[in-house]
Design a protein around this motif. Structure first.
Motif, short mmCIF file in Angstrom:
data_model
loop_
_atom_site.label_atom_id
_atom_site.label_comp_id
_atom_site.label_asym_id
_atom_site.label_seq_id
_atom_site.Cartn_x
_atom_site.Cartn_y
_atom_site.Cartn_z
N ASP A 124 -10.07 0.13 10.88
CA ASP A 124 -10.15 1.91 10.53
C ASP A 124 -9.06 2.52 11.18
OD1 ASP A 124 -12.84 1.23 9.29
OD2 ASP A 124 -14.10 2.28 11.20
N MET A 125 -8.65 2.24 12.31
CA MET A 125 -7.57 3.00 12.88
C MET A 125 -6.24 2.65 11.99
SD MET A 125 -8.13 2.96 17.17
CE MET A 125 -8.01 1.27 17.29
N MET A 126 -6.12 1.47 11.64
CA MET A 126 -4.90 1.06 10.81
C MET A 126 -5.04 1.78 9.59
SD MET A 126 -4.77 -3.00 11.42
CE MET A 126 -4.21 -3.26 9.73
N GLY A 127 -6.17 2.35 8.89
CA GLY A 127 -6.29 2.79 7.58
C GLY A 127 -5.86 4.07 7.77
N LYS A 128 -6.06 4.93 8.92
CA LYS A 128 -5.94 6.27 9.20
C LYS A 128 -4.37 6.30 9.24
CE LYS A 128 -9.63 8.28 8.89
NZ LYS A 128 -9.91 9.11 7.64
N ALA A 129 -3.72 5.20 10.06
CA ALA A 129 -2.10 5.20 10.15
C ALA A 129 -1.60 5.06 8.82
CB ALA A 129 -1.78 4.16 11.02
N ALA A 130 -2.32 4.29 7.90
CA ALA A 130 -1.65 3.98 6.38
C ALA A 130 -1.91 5.31 5.44
CB ALA A 130 -2.45 2.79 5.92
N ILE A 163 0.93 -1.25 0.02
CA ILE A 163 0.00 0.18 -0.07
C ILE A 163 0.90 1.28 0.09
CG2 ILE A 163 -1.68 1.29 1.35
CD1 ILE A 163 -2.69 -1.40 2.33
N VAL A 164 1.78 1.27 0.87
CA VAL A 164 2.99 2.57 1.11
C VAL A 164 3.46 2.55 -0.17
CG1 VAL A 164 4.34 3.72 2.33
CG2 VAL A 164 2.76 2.61 3.44
#
Length: 185
Positions: free
Chosen positions: A144-150, A80-81
């Motif tokens: 969802d929190m992981m998504g914000k970190a990503a 992703i990154v």
């Protein structure tokens, strides 16, 4: 058209770009743009969804394997990154997903990315079931929190492409630690 819009977004804010600008950059008549979308947000959403599908396919392929969930999740996060760091249309996608002017088009534009969350959630659930990750009360919230970190990592890499490997490594360590993973990823 996506390449033309991407080029324009590297030079101008979304709000300043017109359909005429997009058509001119793409080398087509302005009226031809209307064959693809009724307005600029709809065009950006359609182009974004097509580009995000590429990332979705890659992440789903990684998440569909039966390897240890820790390294599997780490590979998905790295993909992703890296994709945001290297993708030809990363400005287009970031604009569509997070630009305030596109709220009405966001759902369409982000559909492939929402499906990525489901693939990641399945890996986390398998990791919990196999004891690789700690028990989690609300997996959807965790994803969802992981998504914000990503998302934060993606923005950082788009602004600072030279930090791709470091940012990816930090994101993976942060998330795997939060999940209670103790193995090598």
């Amino acid at each position: 058209m996506a390449a033309g819009l991407e080029k324009l977004l590297t030079k101008s804010p979304y709000e300043a770009i017109t359909l005429a600008d997009i058509a001119a950059e793409a080398g087509i008549a302005r009226n031809t743009v209307y064959n693809y979308a009724k307005d600029k947000p709809a065009l950006v959403a359609a182009l974004t969804a097509a580009q995000a599908q590429i990332l979705y396919d890659e992440v789903v392929a990684i998440c569909g394997t039966s390897e240890n969930p820790g390294p599997q999740l780490a590979r998905a996060l790295h993909a992703i990154v890296t994709w945001f760091g290297n993708a030809e249309h990363r400005h287009l996608i970031l604009c569509a997903l997070f630009g305030p002017a596109l709220k009405s088009a966001t759902l369409t534009a982000s559909a492939p990315l929402l499906r990525i969350s489901s693939a990641v959630e399945a890996v986390i659930l398998r990791g919990i079931e196999t004891g690789h990750f700690r028990p989690i009360r609300d997996v959807r919230l965790t994803v969802d929190m992981m998504g914000k970190a990503a998302e934060a990592a993606a923005f950082h890499v788009v602004k600072n492409p030279e930090t791709l490997e470091t940012t990816s490594s930090e994101l993976r360590a942060f998330i795997l630690h939060a999940l209670g993973y103790r193995g090598a990823a």
